[in-house]
Motif scaffolding. Structure first.
Motif, PDB file in Angstrom:
ATOM      1  N   GLY A 387      51.292 -36.403  18.802  1.00  0.00           N
ATOM      2  CA  GLY A 387      51.596 -37.542  17.937  1.00  0.00           C
ATOM      3  C   GLY A 387      50.344 -38.251  17.475  1.00  0.00           C
ATOM      4  O   GLY A 387      50.230 -38.637  16.310  1.00  0.00           O
ATOM      5  N   ILE A 388      49.385 -38.410  18.384  1.00  0.00           N
ATOM      6  CA  ILE A 388      48.111 -39.038  18.021  1.00  0.00           C
ATOM      7  C   ILE A 388      47.398 -38.202  16.974  1.00  0.00           C
ATOM      8  O   ILE A 388      46.829 -38.738  16.004  1.00  0.00           O
ATOM      9  N   SER A 389      47.426 -36.873  17.143  1.00  0.00           N
ATOM     10  CA  SER A 389      46.796 -35.980  16.164  1.00  0.00           C
ATOM     11  C   SER A 389      47.439 -36.136  14.798  1.00  0.00           C
ATOM     12  O   SER A 389      46.767 -36.147  13.771  1.00  0.00           O
ATOM     13  N   PHE A 390      48.766 -36.277  14.781  1.00  0.00           N
ATOM     14  CA  PHE A 390      49.481 -36.410  13.511  1.00  0.00           C
ATOM     15  C   PHE A 390      49.137 -37.736  12.834  1.00  0.00           C
ATOM     16  O   PHE A 390      48.839 -37.789  11.640  1.00  0.00           O
ATOM     17  N   VAL A 391      49.192 -38.829  13.614  1.00  0.00           N
ATOM     18  CA  VAL A 391      48.944 -40.161  13.051  1.00  0.00           C
ATOM     19  C   VAL A 391      47.518 -40.287  12.541  1.00  0.00           C
ATOM     20  O   VAL A 391      47.262 -40.891  11.489  1.00  0.00           O
ATOM     21  N   SER A 392      46.563 -39.709  13.270  1.00  0.00           N
ATOM     22  CA  SER A 392      45.158 -39.802  12.872  1.00  0.00           C
ATOM     23  C   SER A 392      44.797 -38.820  11.777  1.00  0.00           C
ATOM     24  O   SER A 392      43.668 -38.838  11.276  1.00  0.00           O
ATOM     25  N   GLY A 393      45.739 -37.962  11.386  1.00  0.00           N
ATOM     26  CA  GLY A 393      45.471 -36.992  10.327  1.00  0.00           C
ATOM     27  C   GLY A 393      44.513 -35.913  10.757  1.00  0.00           C
ATOM     28  O   GLY A 393      43.773 -35.364   9.935  1.00  0.00           O
ATOM     29  N   GLN A 399      51.439 -29.069  12.258  1.00  0.00           N
ATOM     30  CA  GLN A 399      51.977 -27.858  11.648  1.00  0.00           C
ATOM     31  C   GLN A 399      51.979 -26.713  12.643  1.00  0.00           C
ATOM     32  O   GLN A 399      52.999 -26.075  12.870  1.00  0.00           O
ATOM     33  N   GLY A 400      50.793 -26.458  13.246  1.00  0.00           N
ATOM     34  CA  GLY A 400      50.729 -25.375  14.210  1.00  0.00           C
ATOM     35  C   GLY A 400      51.333 -25.750  15.548  1.00  0.00           C
ATOM     36  O   GLY A 400      51.734 -24.889  16.320  1.00  0.00           O
ATOM     37  N   GLU A 401      51.414 -27.064  15.825  1.00  0.00           N
ATOM     38  CA  GLU A 401      51.895 -27.511  17.125  1.00  0.00           C
ATOM     39  C   GLU A 401      53.414 -27.667  17.190  1.00  0.00           C
ATOM     40  O   GLU A 401      53.952 -28.003  18.244  1.00  0.00           O
TER      41      GLU A 401
END
Length: 442
Positions: A387-393, A399-401
């Motif tokens: 989620g942190i990866s998604f929010v931080s762009g 996509q891969g996760e």
């Protein structure tokens, strides 16, 4: 209800099982993660090329998201005492309790068989598949399972039914619950069994969860009277006493959204004068002590996560992921590994993680509460990082996760469910009780 009743006490040496703060935290976080998961699925389906993905979105919404949201909300606003209604596994009010019985297990079973009722099969993969095919093909299945409902915080002990028109899509059915020792109805009336009888008239979608379910006839009193007629006609020694206005007559809905109409009377059927069958009948086992499906599913998903970890470690230990499926999933993250040359250390860590996962899967099946909590903690950390990866762009932006995210959400939902929690806590409580007995003996 004219009287609220008292909270049912647990039987004998089985202490009440309440959720801890950690249980509640995982339960709520699982609901939040499931909502986000449904959003990702909806995003996947917003194109004509993937319009079929709406089916996956519906399945996730109906069987993961809405049930968990209902369960969270009903824990907050639905009081946990006897109100004359059963509960669905989602915490919604189910069918009304409209019959009570006096008598032993074998007397109840014998009376129902004499009256022409067939005991329903337990819910499992085989019986679930058979009822689906029987309903679609309109084939007879007179022992088709009934969906579980809860009373006294546990599933029915057994259920009986009468098929109509040779198809399980329409049937009379009744569920039975053994009352806890010393428990009484509002007003101080002791009974041995409570039951909920209703008539399945068709198959449709639940208004509240969108799940495929049976729709019941609104007039539950007619079904109550049908049970009374069949039992008293075939067992003349049975007597009936009716509690008038046991509950206020109401027009309401059950957990599937079906309308319910009742006059509020509660007949008590006394079967104690019936002869006992020659062969004694074993008392039904408490459903809370049976290995529940969510625990089995959660353990299987942890094993799947172990297999995924081993697959990833096998590629990483070769020293490169370029041109592999791991590289495709990682996308731009592959450059980080190439720069740090951390393939072997990470691959070794993944092997160790897989060993831990294998141990957790076995311990979860054995009812270990610590293993259950640890597996959910791993999933929670993984979901938060993604989620942190998604929010931080960050690279990949889920996509891969997404396959790993879906796996973590499913593990969290399965192992944080009430059935998995209660099973693990009861196993732990009984182990503690046995330990105390041994200590006193020494």
């Amino acid at each position: 209800m004219t009287q609220s009743g008292t909270a049912p006490a647990d039987d004998g040496a089985d202490p009440p099982v309440s959720a801890t703060v950690l249980d509640w935290a995982f339960f709520v976080f699982g609901g939040i993660a499931a909502v986000w998961f449904a959003f990702l699925l909806l995003d996947e389906s917003l194109s004509w090329q993937r319009i079929w993905f709406l089916i996956v979105f519906w399945a996730a919404l109906a069987y993961l998201v809405l049930p968990r949201l209902h369960r969270i909300l009903t824990r907050i606003y639905v009081p946990n005492y006897f109100m004359g209604r059963t509960r669905t596994s989602d915490g919604l009010f189910g069918d009304p309790v409209n019959l009570a019985f006096l008598g032993e297990t074998d007397q109840v079973r014998d009376a129902m068989v004499r009256a022409g009722w067939t005991e329903a099969d337990p819910v499992n993969l085989a019986s679930s598949w058979r009822i689906i095919t029987s309903t679609v093909l309109r084939r007879s299945y007179d022992a088709a399972p009934v969906s579980p409902l809860l009373l006294f915080d546990r599933q029915e002990d057994f259920a009986y039914q009468q098929e109509v028109d040779g198809t399980p899509g329409r049937r009379h059915h009744i569920r039975f619950w053994k009352c806890p020792t010393g428990w009484m109805l509002p007003g101080g009336i002791a009974v041995d069994w409570l039951a909920a009888a209703s008539y399945d008239r068709a198959v449709g979608l639940s208004y509240f969860t969108l799940q495929v379910t049976h729709r019941i006839s609104p007039n539950v009193d007619r079904e109550r009277d049908h049970v009374l007629d069949t039992v008293t006609r075939t067992s003349p020694a049975a007597s009936v006493h009716v509690i008038k206005d046991y509950s206020t007559g109401y027009h309401s809905r059950n957990g599937g959204g079906d309308s319910i109409q009742t006059d509020g009377d509660l007949p008590i059927v006394d079967l104690r004068a019936l002869p006992r069958p020659a062969e004694p009948v074993t008392a039904p086992a408490d459903s809370r002590d049976r290995l529940p499906a969510p625990t089995v599913v959660g353990s299987a998903l942890v094993l799947l996560r172990m297999i995924a970890a081993l697959a990833v470690s096998g590629v990483l230990l070769t020293g490169s992921v370029e041109g592999t499926w791991i590289g495709d999933l990682m996308g731009q993250d592959q450059r980080v590994l190439d720069a740090t040359e951390a393939y072997v250390p990470i691959g070794t860590a993944m092997v160790l993680f897989a060993c831990v996962e294998a141990a957790l899967a076995v311990l979860i099946l054995r009812g270990s509460n610590g293993a259950r909590l640890t597996a959910m903690a791993f999933s929670t950390v993984s979901i938060l990082l993604q989620g942190i990866s998604f929010v931080s762009g960050g690279p990949g932006t889920l996509q891969g996760e997404r396959p790993a995210y879906a796996l973590d959400v499913l593990i969290l939902l399965a192992l944080s469910s009430d059935r998995a929690r209660i099973y693990a806590h009861r196993r732990r409580a009984r182990k503690g009780a046995r330990r105390q007995v041994r200590q006193r003996a020494c």
